[in-house]
Structure formats: structure tokens, C-alpha cells
Scaffold this motif. Structure first.
Motif, PDB file in Angstrom:
ATOM      1  N   VAL A  83       9.308  23.137  41.662  1.00 37.47           N
ATOM      2  CA  VAL A  83       8.984  21.766  41.270  1.00 37.47           C
ATOM      3  C   VAL A  83      10.257  20.931  41.223  1.00 37.47           C
ATOM      4  O   VAL A  83      11.273  21.370  40.675  1.00 37.47           O
ATOM      5  CB  VAL A  83       8.297  21.746  39.881  1.00 37.47           C
ATOM      6  N   LEU A  85      11.374  16.938  40.114  1.00 38.02           N
ATOM      7  CA  LEU A  85      11.090  15.599  39.616  1.00 38.02           C
ATOM      8  C   LEU A  85      12.001  14.623  40.360  1.00 38.02           C
ATOM      9  O   LEU A  85      13.209  14.840  40.433  1.00 38.02           O
ATOM     10  CB  LEU A  85      11.356  15.516  38.114  1.00 38.02           C
ATOM     11  N   ASP A 150       8.058  15.246  30.228  1.00 39.94           N
ATOM     12  CA  ASP A 150       7.476  16.487  29.692  1.00 39.94           C
ATOM     13  C   ASP A 150       6.024  16.631  30.140  1.00 39.94           C
ATOM     14  O   ASP A 150       5.569  17.721  30.519  1.00 39.94           O
ATOM     15  CB  ASP A 150       7.544  16.488  28.166  1.00 39.94           C
ATOM     16  N   VAL A 153       5.824  17.561  33.821  1.00 47.51           N
ATOM     17  CA  VAL A 153       6.120  18.990  34.006  1.00 47.51           C
ATOM     18  C   VAL A 153       4.910  19.837  33.616  1.00 47.51           C
ATOM     19  O   VAL A 153       4.560  20.803  34.316  1.00 47.51           O
ATOM     20  CB  VAL A 153       7.363  19.392  33.195  1.00 47.51           C
ATOM     21  N   ALA A 156       2.449  19.665  36.361  1.00 44.79           N
ATOM     22  CA  ALA A 156       2.874  20.506  37.475  1.00 44.79           C
ATOM     23  C   ALA A 156       2.503  21.968  37.236  1.00 44.79           C
ATOM     24  O   ALA A 156       1.999  22.651  38.138  1.00 44.79           O
ATOM     25  CB  ALA A 156       4.379  20.368  37.688  1.00 44.79           C
ATOM     26  N   LYS A 157       2.744  22.434  36.032  1.00 44.60           N
ATOM     27  CA  LYS A 157       2.445  23.832  35.704  1.00 44.60           C
ATOM     28  C   LYS A 157       0.955  24.130  35.843  1.00 44.60           C
ATOM     29  O   LYS A 157       0.565  25.226  36.283  1.00 44.60           O
ATOM     30  CB  LYS A 157       2.904  24.136  34.276  1.00 44.60           C
ATOM     31  N   THR A 163       6.994  26.131  37.169  1.00 44.98           N
ATOM     32  CA  THR A 163       7.982  25.408  36.370  1.00 44.98           C
ATOM     33  C   THR A 163       9.111  26.306  35.872  1.00 44.98           C
ATOM     34  O   THR A 163      10.014  25.831  35.179  1.00 44.98           O
ATOM     35  CB  THR A 163       7.310  24.689  35.191  1.00 44.98           C
ATOM     36  N   LEU A 166      12.331  24.706  38.187  1.00 45.15           N
ATOM     37  CA  LEU A 166      12.228  23.265  37.953  1.00 45.15           C
ATOM     38  C   LEU A 166      13.562  22.579  38.200  1.00 45.15           C
ATOM     39  O   LEU A 166      14.581  22.971  37.628  1.00 45.15           O
ATOM     40  CB  LEU A 166      11.777  23.016  36.508  1.00 45.15           C
ATOM     41  N   ILE A 168      15.474  18.495  39.041  1.00 37.93           N
ATOM     42  CA  ILE A 168      15.321  17.052  38.892  1.00 37.93           C
ATOM     43  C   ILE A 168      16.403  16.355  39.700  1.00 37.93           C
ATOM     44  O   ILE A 168      17.536  16.834  39.787  1.00 37.93           O
ATOM     45  CB  ILE A 168      15.387  16.631  37.405  1.00 37.93           C
ATOM     46  N   ASN A 185      15.437  19.003  28.268  1.00 28.00           N
ATOM     47  CA  ASN A 185      14.574  20.129  28.624  1.00 28.00           C
ATOM     48  C   ASN A 185      15.423  21.275  29.178  1.00 28.00           C
ATOM     49  O   ASN A 185      15.816  21.254  30.345  1.00 28.00           O
ATOM     50  CB  ASN A 185      13.547  19.688  29.666  1.00 28.00           C
ATOM     51  N   ASN A 187      14.610  23.989  30.255  1.00 26.22           N
ATOM     52  CA  ASN A 187      13.957  24.730  31.339  1.00 26.22           C
ATOM     53  C   ASN A 187      14.315  24.185  32.721  1.00 26.22           C
ATOM     54  O   ASN A 187      13.972  24.798  33.736  1.00 26.22           O
ATOM     55  CB  ASN A 187      12.443  24.705  31.163  1.00 26.22           C
ATOM     56  N   VAL A 188      14.984  23.024  32.775  1.00 30.97           N
ATOM     57  CA  VAL A 188      15.450  22.501  34.059  1.00 30.97           C
ATOM     58  C   VAL A 188      16.564  23.409  34.578  1.00 30.97           C
ATOM     59  O   VAL A 188      17.563  23.626  33.898  1.00 30.97           O
ATOM     60  CB  VAL A 188      15.966  21.057  33.925  1.00 30.97           C
TER      61      VAL A 188
END
Length: 293
Positions: A83, A85, A150, A153, A156-157, A163, A166, A168, A185, A187-188
Motif C-alpha cells: 500500500v 499513500l 488512519d 489505511v 486499505a487493510k 498494510t 505500507l 507514503i 503511524n 507501521n509506515v
């Protein structure tokens, strides 16, 4: 990393006539046309990526009762996709931003470009940059942007995106948001910030800036900037580099000697083809290096 021939084959240049009425570029639909404040449009250098093999168009993501339009592009019929962004300039999600999303989709990504100004106004309606910033962009709280992203995301999941992979990327206003959301975030996995502002005075809507969050940043960010950018000084890049050195994100900058601001924007006079292509290839390599592929 793709070479120049691969890049040209992937996206292909649109050979629009120089005589096209500029008004035909001004539309209100997400992912279509250009804002009046972005004029003049340079039709001869615009890149056009088709939708063959893609699912592409606008989806709506609801955030606290507000429907946020998101331009989505992905390989048709595929799931478990990395993914990315794609965060717009101050002009909102227009044709160039949608095209960038399609470029990522052609490479196997689920690309999502949210219209983050939807509550404050329609960027396409303002005749000049000053009015657009005053009436729309300056009224957008960072907290609202983080919440919207958020939600995107999460969408997307739930809709075929992986994700755990992930990334950006963003341009100008979106370049700053690339730094800020990566801090928000954890998790990026990777980011590419194109000429986004790094320093500034705190305000109620933007209490911090990238230089303030740099030391605690975990996500590796590739900063793509122009030496001739009159709005983003080399001193601010030096400040950001020093702040990043106190942390562990392994972020880095590439500064292009022949470019100013918006050198990736192929529809604007600021476009620098060689640097835009090099930056794009570096962005893809950065994502791959950090496991977002």
C-alpha cells in the motif's frame, strides 16, 4: 531500479495540443483536471498513465461521519498488495496526483490519494495560490489529516491491501505530511517526501513540524528537494539533517542542483524532467530497499 526507457514505456507522454483551452483542465471531480490556482498547465510535458489492467477511480472512506473521497488505483483482481499513500500538493487530488497513483498501481501497489481538504473547501475553485492557502489549506488541522489517513489505511487493510507493507509519498504540502504521518503511524515502513516544508512556527492547527519530530522518527524517509527552491532553504534541510542524526530512522536527502520547487510536477513550468525521473526511480528503490514491494 528502472532505467529511463522503462519509465517512458510505463507512463508514456500525453501529446496534448498546446492550443487546448485551459478551462478544459479545470474540473471539480477528484482525480480530474487541475485547480485554477495551478495554471498555466504545460500540456506538452504532461505524463498520462492509462488504466489498462487497473481498477481505478474514486472510493469514499467515512471518517467520523464525514465522507472523504479517495482516488484509488490498483492492479485489477489482485489482493495482498503493498500500500502507498499519495499525498497531494495544496491543489488537492487533481489529474497529476491521480496519475502518480496509477504509476504505482502499474508496479503492483494499491495506491490511495485522499482528498484531505474536503471539509475546508474545494481547491479547484480558488483563482490564485494566496487565496487557496488562506481560505482552505491554512484551516486544515494536522490532527484531522492524521485521522483521515488512519481511516484510509484501515480501508486499505479491509480492501485487498497488505498494510504490513505500507509506504507514503507526498508533494509540497504533502511532502510535509509524509514526514508527519510517518511519525504518527509507526507501521509506515518507508516514505518519500518531495520538497515538503521542514521547519516553521507552531500554530494551534500545526503544533509541530518535521524538525520537531525528527529525533523520534523510526520510519526511513527519503527527502527529495531542489537546491533552487526559494521556499525551502538549505539551512532548513541542514537543521532537519542534524535533528535526524539524533534518532535512528536512517532517513536521507537527495538535493537536486538544477531544480527548484515542484520539479516533479510535469504539468507545471517548474518541471525538471531529468530530476523528476531520477527522483521517481530513487523513490521506488527506497520502497523496495525497505520492504514495501
Amino acid at each position: 531500479m528502472q532505467n529511463q526507457q522503462d519509465f517512458d514505456s510505463l507512463v508514456g507522454k500525453s501529446k496534448l495540443s498546446d492550443g487546448v483551452d485551459r478551462r478544459t483542465f479545470i474540473q471539480t471531480a477528484v482525480g480530474v483536471g487541475f485547480a485554477a490556482a495551478a495554471m498555466p498547465v504545460m500540456a506538452q510535458t504532461m505524463i498520462k498513465t492509462d488504466t489498462v489492467g487497473l481498477t481505478a477511480g474514486v472510493v469514499m472512506v467515512e471518517v467520523n461521519g464525514q465522507k472523504v473521497p479517495v482516488y484509488r488505483a490498483q492492479p485489477e483482481g489482485k489482493t495482498n498488495l503493498p500500500v502507498v499513500l499519495v499525498i497531494s500538493e495544496i491543489f488537492g487530488v487533481h489529474e497529476h496526483i491521480a496519475d502518480v497513483a496509477r504509476r504505482f498501481a502499474k508496479l503492483g501497489y494499491l495506491a490511495l490519494a485522499p482528498e484531505l481538504f474536503v471539509r475546508q473547501g474545494d481547491p479547484s475553485k480558488y483563482p490564485n495560490i494566496g487565496e487557496l492557502i488562506k481560505e482552505v489549506v491554512s484551516k486544515v488541522p494536522d490532527a484531522q489529516v492524521m485521522s483521515d489517513l488512519d481511516a484510509v489505511v484501515a480501508w486499505a487493510k479491509a480492501n485487498g491491501g497488505n498494510t504490513n507493507k505500507l509506504a507514503i509519498t507526498g508533494f509540497c504540502w504533502g511532502g510535509r505530511i509524509t514526514w508527519m504521518y510517518s511519525a504518527h503511524n509507526p507501521n509506515v515502513k518507508a516514505g518519500a517526501a518531495w520538497y515538503g516544508r521542514l521547519v516553521g512556527d507552531p500554530t494551534p492547527l500545526s503544533p509541530t513540524n518535521p524538525v520537531d519530530i525528527a529525533a523520534g522518527l523510526k520510519t526511513p524517509i527519503l527527502g527529495l528537494y531542489g537546491l533552487k527552491d526559494t521556499g525551502i532553504s538549505q539551512e532548513s534541510i541542514a537543521q532537519m539533517t542534524a535533528a535526524l542524526s539524533k534518532g535512528s530512522s536512517k532517513s536521507t536527502f537527495k538535493v537536486y542542483a538544477d531544480s527548484g520547487h515542484a520539479f516533479h510536477a510535469d504539468y507545471r513550468p517548474s518541471y525538471v524532467e531529468a530530476d523528476a525521473k531520477d527522483g521517481w526511480m530513487r523513490c521506488l528503490a527506497w520502497f523496495k530497499e525497505n520492504g514495501v514491494v
